[in-house]
Design an enzyme around this catalytic site. Structure first.
Site, short mmCIF file in Angstrom:
data_model
loop_
_atom_site.label_atom_id
_atom_site.label_comp_id
_atom_site.label_asym_id
_atom_site.label_seq_id
_atom_site.Cartn_x
_atom_site.Cartn_y
_atom_site.Cartn_z
N LYS A 170 0.34 -1.13 -0.24
CA LYS A 170 -0.43 -0.17 0.10
C LYS A 170 1.21 1.32 0.29
O LYS A 170 1.37 1.70 0.66
CB LYS A 170 -1.44 0.24 0.72
N GLU A 245 9.64 1.33 10.86
CA GLU A 245 10.26 3.37 10.82
C GLU A 245 9.26 4.31 10.38
O GLU A 245 8.44 5.05 10.16
CB GLU A 245 10.69 2.82 9.47
N CYS A 279 12.66 11.60 7.89
CA CYS A 279 12.41 11.49 9.30
C CYS A 279 13.51 11.10 9.96
O CYS A 279 13.49 11.69 11.33
CB CYS A 279 12.20 9.88 9.18
N GLU A 378 7.98 15.85 16.54
CA GLU A 378 8.45 15.94 14.84
C GLU A 378 7.08 17.49 14.28
O GLU A 378 6.11 16.67 14.04
CB GLU A 378 8.35 14.61 14.73
#
Length: 471
Positions: A170, A245, A279, A378
């Site tokens: 996906k 992750e 990231c 973040e």
């Protein structure tokens, strides 16, 4: 405009059971450039059935056969590099120079690294009267992120295929067009039908259907902490393996005596790669208190030197953020930090000069403390916060005072001293004095940054199980 109402299953494009579409928007122009099927659980079931049927044959393939396919896939992507780069540019607005080097060319290198690493895996060993084998984990559900439309896919699918697994992907609904190209490339590379399958759609509909499907043995996700937590929750119901992750709030520790100018300049370049949508970006700069003002000036000058604009222009450093939701989210972080009184050193809420359309944000530098929300959460945009420390132990304490543990940097006059400090950081990888990353080494995090590792031999081993035969 492109309209795709099909999914890729068993080497063929077949009609989706979807009755609606998802729009793909060019973030530089805000124009709809494509529509793709809003896939369903029924689509997932068809794809998983194909992956299951292909597993027995592919899992028994030789290491040499897999190496051949991986190298061929790398060659096909390389020969179609312009097509890949231009599609990434249109989908998420990566500047063309960055997209070519960091997305297209790096994906080719990742696949070749997997091919090189396959023979290094310890596929069989003797322990007394037992033979211990490494086996592919099975059918892998891969859920990938929009900030790496081809690299994120190949880090998962490439490693899983190298391990002998089959894949149901996906891809991100923000950037589904590049993975469509990959489907055709796998055919040219000689990958058997059913080993790689794609279902487009949303996380709650297609992603969760993949995670909960009884035919899926393992799930690998790149995404937010929220998405990772949801995958773990659902996967636990059938005790599936997961690889996650997730996010980061990584510290760039600049020790006394380090080359401050180079550390700040290189650090800002790292933090702002892909418009800050990385990231592992080093978004917290830790500097000696007596060098705070100098660091602020250096960071501001570096940020102000970045060219923000048209991603098709090779001179552009920062393109738009990838989508409208991301644009609103990043601006809300900046607005809140300003409202909370955090010192704004560069950038801010004003649109970059001359850009009236597109999801553009100014490269922004704050100076504050590790308690500020802008230093805790973040942002996933071109935003850095500079934080002063008092002594080396304080620097290590601040660096580790985070919910994340994905990446980091340490700068010192002596590289061995920097390595000693780096070993104290609770994070998955650390750059010493700006050394470029070796993409054969593992990438992954601690704490909320996830579970498991990607890249090279370690990335392949994440998709392997052990089997012991006694006698």
């Amino acid at each position: 405009m492109i309209r795709r109402n099909q999914i890729y299953v068993n080497g063929n494009w077949v009609d989706s059971t979807a009755d609606s579409f998802l729009e793909v928007v060019n973030p530089a122009t805000e124009e709809v450039i494509a529509e793709v099927a809003r896939g369903t659980a029924e689509d997932v079931d068809v794809a998983v059935s194909a992956a299951t049927a292909a597993f027995d044959g592919w899992s028994q393939s030789s290491v040499d056969d897999r190496v051949t396919v991986l190298r061929a896939l790398a060659d096909v992507i390389e020969s179609n590099g312009e097509e890949v780069t231009n599609t990434i540019l249109a989908e998420i607005g990566q500047p063309v120079t960055w997209a070519q080097k960091a997305s297209t060319e790096m994906t080719v290198r990742d696949l070749r690294n997997f091919a090189d690493a396959l023979p290094e895996v310890l596929w069989e060993e003797k322990i007394g009267n037992a033979s211990v084998y490494r086996l592919p984990a099975g059918v892998v559900g891969a859920i990938t992120a929009w900030n790496g439309p081809i690299r994120s896919v190949c880090l998962k699918a490439g490693a899983a295929i190298a391990a002998g697994c089959t894949v149901v992907l996906k891809s991100s609904e923000v950037a589904p067009l590049t993975p469509f190209l990959l489907a055709g490339y796998t055919e040219k590379a000689g990958l058997p039908a059913g080993v790689f399958n794609i279902v487009t759609g949303t996380g709650p509909e297609v992603g969760e259907a993949i995670v909960t499907h009884p035919g899926v043995d393992m799930v690998s996700l790149t995404g937010s902490v929220r998405a990772g937590s949801r995958v773990m929750e659902l996967a636990a119901q059938s005790v599936k393996r997961v690889a996650l992750e997730l996010g980061g709030k990584s510290a760039n520790v600049i020790l006394p005596g380090a080359d401050l100018e180079r550390a700040v300049t290189v650090g800002v370049q790292d933090a702002f790669r892909n418009s800050g949508q990385a990231c592992g970006a080093l978004t917290r700069f830790l500097v000696p208190r007596d060098q705070l003002e100098e660091a602020e000036a250096l960071a501001a000058a570096t940020a102000d030197s970045f060219v923000v604009g048209d991603p098709t222009d090779p001179a552009t450093h920062l393109g738009p953020l990838a989508n409208a939701d991301q644009y609103r989210r990043v601006r809300s972080h900046i607005e809140r930090a300003i409202g909370e009184g955090v010192k704004l050193v560069a950038g801010g809420l004003e649109r970059p000069d001359g850009l009236d359309k597109g999801f553009y944000v100014r490269p922004t530098i704050f100076s504050g403390t590790n308690k500020d929300r802008i230093a805790r959460e973040e942002v996933f945009g071109p935003v850095v916060v500079i934080i002063p420390f008092d002594g080396e132990d304080d620097a290590v304490r601040i660096a580790n005072d985070t919910d994340y543990g994905l990446a980091g940097g340490v700068w010192a006059a002596d590289a061995e001293h920097a390595r000693t400090v780096a070993r104290r950081l609770r994070t998955g990888r650390v750059r010493i004095n700006g050394t470029p990353l070796d993409m054969r080494a593992p990438h992954g995090g601690l704490k909320l940054s996830g579970i498991g590792r990607e890249m090279g031999r370690h990335g392949i081993e994440d998709y392997l199980e052990y089997q012991a035969l006694h006698g």
